[in-house]
Design an enzyme around this catalytic site. Structure first.
Site, short mmCIF file in Angstrom:
data_model
loop_
_atom_site.label_atom_id
_atom_site.label_comp_id
_atom_site.label_asym_id
_atom_site.label_seq_id
_atom_site.Cartn_x
_atom_site.Cartn_y
_atom_site.Cartn_z
N GLU A 314 0.84 -1.20 0.00
CA GLU A 314 0.00 0.00 0.00
C GLU A 314 0.88 1.26 0.00
OE1 GLU A 314 -2.89 1.15 3.25
OE2 GLU A 314 -4.37 0.56 1.77
N HIS A 345 5.59 -26.80 3.67
CA HIS A 345 4.66 -27.85 3.24
C HIS A 345 3.60 -27.29 2.30
CE1 HIS A 345 6.45 -30.52 6.19
NE2 HIS A 345 6.46 -29.47 6.99
N LYS A 472 -13.70 1.62 -4.09
CA LYS A 472 -14.71 1.91 -3.05
C LYS A 472 -15.89 2.65 -3.66
CE LYS A 472 -11.33 2.70 0.65
NZ LYS A 472 -10.76 3.70 1.54
O1 F6P Z 1 -8.71 1.54 2.09
C1 F6P Z 1 -7.42 1.69 2.55
C2 F6P Z 1 -7.37 2.32 3.90
O2 F6P Z 1 -7.56 3.70 3.80
C3 F6P Z 1 -6.06 2.01 4.61
O3 F6P Z 1 -5.03 2.82 4.22
C4 F6P Z 1 -6.47 2.15 6.02
O4 F6P Z 1 -5.55 1.58 6.89
C5 F6P Z 1 -7.80 1.46 6.00
O5 F6P Z 1 -8.37 1.80 4.75
C6 F6P Z 1 -8.74 1.80 7.11
O6 F6P Z 1 -9.07 3.16 7.12
P1 F6P Z 1 -9.79 3.80 8.35
O7 F6P Z 1 -8.90 3.66 9.54
O8 F6P Z 1 -10.01 5.23 7.98
O9 F6P Z 1 -11.08 3.07 8.57
#
Ligand code: F6P
Length: 513
Positions: A314, A345, A472
């Site tokens: 990431e 394994h 998203k």
């Molecule tokens: O979708 C990626 C992300 O933004 C990560 O970088 C982050 O750790 C995770 O989602 C959770 O985000 P949040 O803490 O804002 O719920």
């Protein structure tokens, strides 16, 4: 201890790679990182995870953000964590009916889940004694399956949920939190009681926690200058503090801080993050190895490969430089792994005889002391198992390096091509004396800084993650299409899917009806 003797580089290679870091401005970049410079260039933010573990060191007390001292914010935060953690540990955090809390469930995802989960799993034997038996659990999956499974065994009256979300908008987390609240409502008459007794929140947006119904005293602050995957040292580490006690959590911070100091002060040749990073650069950019396997030889580190895959992929899974130009070289490799001995394994067949090019990190704690609660016979057996694991760790990296040449030692001759081992695979071995909160802190911070060094060399931003946003957004329109189809609306105005997606949606719809 970082052993690079199985890497395909020599002193001159390292000297040249160190020159490269200087050309890319590593020294300045490190100064910027520690002093609160805007190292997250696309979001114009600092990335001050080092401040979270610096105590009141001079360096960080000078750092101000929006007129506030970062070290004071961190100190206040640690006090808030301590207040909540010790109330739970001492049986003083009571559920709505006056029963003490005996289960804490962390609801989060990505950095708000993987880091604390990995640490709690690794350091289970360092859990402190609590007044009542206490379980710390983690749920993250958006589909609700993990939550549904554990809720069956939990009691509303004695369960506390932590909603861990920096943004407090992550749908995965909010959906799980809503399900948890619906489950609590079965027995608890009011939302006010639920919020007061059964939810704690950690977020950079207090107003969103307020709106969700988490009272002020149950909130832990977070700030935009802490990246999600660098946040286990912040209030996001509350489950760790609950499990290990604040003293254990501070040991973890202490280890990470020691690595921060080492990274800042050690000469390049002796600097573990720099050496680890440059070995990676050599493997990726010069030898063309695009996959990297993480092999901890200790079941307690089972979740470390998963943690590192988020940290590295990431952070450095990027293809545009800081000035917006497309890179013409590889950046983060694909990272995967498992407990080394188990992986032997499973996917080691590919490591030994497969075709993809990769490199490996072997990670192993040398000593492990079996609890004195076991009988002597059990302890002896556990010591034998520890030696077995160490032997396998060293044997496997040796075979990866030498291939069947290793057999010259035993005068063995391989005749069938199926049995040939080409060898010549590069690996590093990282040894820690013992797995403790402090050494785990060191190890995690080592990888964090390694990622930073590589980002500086590649001139990319390791602190943003725009690549996760589009999916998203599209999932939202897709959800409404699924819900509409479920409600019997077959075509939606303005929403068009490609033929492939349309086909999948239709198939799901037919199966659901
Ligand atoms: O979708 C990626 C992300 O933004 C990560 O970088 C982050 O750790 C995770 O989602 C959770 O985000 P949040 O803490 O804002 O719920």
């Amino acid at each position: 201890m970082l052993d690079l003797s199985k890497q395909k580089l020599n002193r001159q290679t390292l000297d040249l790679l160190i020159d490269l870091t200087q050309q890319q401005g590593l020294t300045e970049a490190i100064k910027m990182l520690y002093s609160g410079g805007l190292v997250n260039r696309s979001e114009l933010r600092p990335a001050l995870h080092t401040a979270l573990r610096a105590g009141s060191s001079d360096q960080h007390s000078a750092v101000q953000i929006d007129g506030q001292s970062v070290s004071q914010l961190v100190a206040k935060n640690l006090l808030d964590m301590e207040r909540i953690a010790s109330k739970v540990q001492q049986g003083e955090w009571l559920g709505y009916s006056g029963q003490p809390i005996t289960t804490v469930v962390n609801i989060g995802v990505g950095g708000s889940d993987i880091g604390p989960h990995m640490v709690c799993h690794a350091l289970d034997e360092f859990r402190i004694e609590t007044k009542f038996p206490l379980d710390v659990m983690f749920v993250s999956s958006m589909d609700g399956s993990q939550l549904a499974e554990i809720l069956q065994h939990l009691d509303q009256a004695s369960t506390l949920f932590i909603i861990a979300s920096k943004t407090f908008t992550t749908l995965d987390t909010l959906a799980n939190a809503q399900t948890a609240r619906a489950w609590l409502r079965k027995r608890i008459p009011s939302d006010k009681l639920i919020g007061q007794h059964h939810f704690v929140g950690c977020s950079a947006f207090p107003e969103r926690m307020d709106a969700w119904g988490i009272p002020c005293e149950n909130q832990i602050a977070l700030w935009d200058w802490v990246g999600g995957r660098y946040s286990l040292w912040s209030g996001i580490g509350l489950p760790i503090a609950i499990k290990l006690g604040m003293a254990g959590f501070k040991q973890l911070l202490k280890g990470a801080h020691a690595m921060d100091e080492h990274f800042q002060n050690a000469k390049a040749h002796e600097n573990l993050p720099i050496m680890l990073a440059l070995t990676g650069i050599w493997n990726i950019n010069f030898l063309g190895l695009k996959a990297h396997t993480i092999l901890p030889y200790d079941g307690r580190l089972k979740l470390l490969p998963n943690y590192l895959s988020q940290l590295e992929m990431e952070s450095n899974g990027k293809s545009v430089t800081n000035v917006g130009e497309k890179v013409d070289f590889d950046t983060s490799p694909v990272i995967w792994g498992d407990v080394g001995a188990n992986a032997q394994h499973a996917f080691f067949q590919l490591l030994h005889q497969g075709t993809p090019a990769y490199y490996a990190d072997f990670i192993v704690p040398i000593k492990r002391t079996a609890s004195s609660e076991y009988t002597k016979a059990t302890r002896t057996q556990l010591e034998y198992q520890q030696a077995l694991s160490l032997a396998n760790c060293v044997a496997q990296s040796r075979v990866l390096m030498l291939g069947d040449d290793v057999l010259a030692w035993d005068q063995n001759i391989i005749t069938s091509p199926d049995r040939l081992y080409p060898g010549n695979h590069a690996s590093s071995t990282l040894m820690v004396d013992e797995l403790t909160p402090e050494s785990l802190g060191l190890l995690i911070a080592l990888y964090e800084h390694k990622v930073f060094v590589q980002a500086v060399v590649w001139d990319i931003n390791p602190f943003d993650q725009w690549g996760v946003e589009l999916g998203k957004q599209i999932a939202k329109t897709t959800l409404s299409a699924i819900q509409q189809r479920q409600a019997g609306v077959l075509s939606q105005e303005g929403v068009e899917f490609d033929a492939s997606t349309e086909g999948l949606l239709n198939y799901m719809f037919k199966k659901n009806h």
